[in-house]
Design a protein around this motif. Structure first.
Motif, short mmCIF file in Angstrom:
data_model
loop_
_atom_site.label_atom_id
_atom_site.label_comp_id
_atom_site.label_asym_id
_atom_site.label_seq_id
_atom_site.Cartn_x
_atom_site.Cartn_y
_atom_site.Cartn_z
N ILE A 1 20.36 -36.40 -7.27
CA ILE A 1 21.24 -36.70 -6.14
C ILE A 1 22.70 -36.58 -6.57
CG2 ILE A 1 21.86 -38.41 -4.41
CD1 ILE A 1 19.10 -39.69 -4.87
N GLY A 2 23.40 -35.60 -6.02
CA GLY A 2 24.83 -35.48 -6.27
C GLY A 2 25.57 -36.62 -5.60
N ILE A 3 26.38 -37.36 -6.37
CA ILE A 3 27.06 -38.54 -5.82
C ILE A 3 28.57 -38.35 -5.80
CG2 ILE A 3 25.21 -40.13 -6.42
CD1 ILE A 3 26.90 -40.99 -8.86
N THR B 1 24.99 -38.23 4.02
CA THR B 1 23.93 -39.04 4.66
C THR B 1 22.60 -38.80 3.97
OG1 THR B 1 25.11 -38.93 6.77
CG2 THR B 1 22.77 -39.53 6.84
N GLU B 2 22.34 -37.54 3.59
CA GLU B 2 21.09 -37.21 2.90
C GLU B 2 20.99 -37.94 1.57
OE1 GLU B 2 18.55 -33.22 1.59
OE2 GLU B 2 20.74 -33.11 1.77
N ALA B 3 22.12 -38.01 0.83
CA ALA B 3 22.12 -38.70 -0.46
C ALA B 3 21.86 -40.19 -0.29
CB ALA B 3 23.44 -38.47 -1.18
N GLU C 1 15.40 -44.58 -0.23
CA GLU C 1 13.96 -44.36 -0.15
C GLU C 1 13.30 -44.16 -1.51
OE1 GLU C 1 13.52 -41.06 2.50
OE2 GLU C 1 13.99 -42.24 4.30
N ALA C 2 14.07 -44.15 -2.59
CA ALA C 2 13.51 -43.94 -3.93
C ALA C 2 12.66 -45.14 -4.35
CB ALA C 2 14.62 -43.71 -4.94
N ASP C 3 11.64 -44.86 -5.13
CA ASP C 3 10.81 -45.92 -5.72
C ASP C 3 11.37 -46.41 -7.04
OD1 ASP C 3 8.86 -45.66 -3.65
OD2 ASP C 3 8.03 -43.92 -4.68
N LEU C 4 12.20 -45.58 -7.66
CA LEU C 4 12.75 -45.89 -8.98
C LEU C 4 14.00 -45.07 -9.18
CD1 LEU C 4 12.32 -47.23 -11.87
CD2 LEU C 4 11.23 -45.06 -12.51
N VAL D 1 16.85 -31.23 -5.16
CA VAL D 1 18.28 -31.44 -5.37
C VAL D 1 18.95 -31.81 -4.05
CG1 VAL D 1 20.47 -30.36 -6.02
CG2 VAL D 1 18.40 -29.88 -7.35
N ILE D 2 19.70 -32.90 -4.07
CA ILE D 2 20.52 -33.28 -2.93
C ILE D 2 21.96 -33.00 -3.35
CG2 ILE D 2 21.37 -35.18 -1.51
CD1 ILE D 2 17.89 -35.29 -2.97
N PRO D 3 22.61 -31.99 -2.75
CA PRO D 3 23.93 -31.58 -3.21
C PRO D 3 25.00 -32.65 -2.97
CG PRO D 3 23.38 -30.44 -1.18
CD PRO D 3 22.14 -31.17 -1.60
#
Length: 250
Positions: free
Chosen positions: A7-9, A19-21, A27-30, A132-134
């Protein structure tokens, strides 16, 4: 199969998250979180602040200590060995949290630009499904902060590193260059005549520092300000753009 979300922050400003990030973090488990020692604890703290802002119920966080590079090895071999060690530490974390199906790593800037997260992920076995989330890059943050376009009208842009600029000089045929990963202010090796520079550190953060102007006039100031900021914080992330014979808007 584990889903590994890179995830690009952006550059440390929570407002830079897409919003996607934000959704992917929530929603991540870890979440895997690197720690680089006491002198760079700010970096881990910033990641934690971003996670806390995104969700009221943050997922578990697995920390791992970033290994040191072996200075005795040639550069490329040193980096390859370093990537292997990081992949081993990710593997240990994933084994400890084997029930986690969506595992996230928060990457400064964007995973596509002078970042090795994708190369490290490719070393994992079994290999997870990588997504990949840009994110906003330091190039975007730099040009926005200075209110300049990245390129001249119809002109090309070369993105390079401080090491290459120092060893090889100005790239042949380049009009505009963006320099990243420069711990030694490699612009000092250039003839400053007719060169303009736009430099920024801690882009997007409260600590942001900017400096711009003819390289011959502001180069020494950048060197001094960079050294002072690094001493004050224990770390620094900076980048700069160089262009010939222009004030930036040509």
């Amino acid at each position: 199969m584990t889903d590994l979300l890179l995830i690009g922050i952006g550059t440390g400003n929570p407002d830079h998250l897409t919003t996607e990030a934000r959704r992917a973090i929530a929603e991540a488990d870890l979440i895997l979180l690197p720690e680089k020692g006491a002198g760079k604890s700010d970096l881990a703290d910033l990641r934690r602040q971003i996670i806390a802002e995104v969700t009221d119920c943050p997922p578990p966080i697995a920390t791992f200590e970033m290994p040191e590079r072996d200075p005795e090895l040639p550069y490329l071999q040193r980096v390859e060995a370093w990537h292997d060690m990081i992949a081993d530490r990710w593997t240990t974390c994933l084994a400890e949290y084997a029930e986690a199906r969506r595992v996230a790593l928060l990457v400064w800037g964007d995973p596509s630009l002078y970042d090795s997260t994708l190369r490290i992920a490719a070393r994992l076995s079994p290999r997870p499904k990588i997504r990949v989330i840009p994110g906003i890059t330091s190039l975007q943050a730099l040009t926005a902060a200075h209110v300049i376009p990245l390129n001249t009208l119809g002109g090309p842009v070369t993105v390079t590193t401080g090491r290459r600029l120092r060893d090889q000089g100005w790239p042949k045929g380049a009009e505009t260059i963006v320099v990243m990963l420069d711990g030694g202010c490699a612009f000092q090796t250039l003839d400053p005549s007719d060169l303009w520079i736009w430099w920024g550190a801690y882009l997007g953060m409260e600590e942001q520092i900017l400096c711009a102007g003819p390289l011959a006039e502001v180069g020494e100031d950048i060197i001094d300000r960079r050294a002072a900021a690094r001493a004050a914080h224990g770390w620094i992330m900076d980048t700069y753009l160089l262009r010939r014979g222009t004030s930036g808007l040509d």
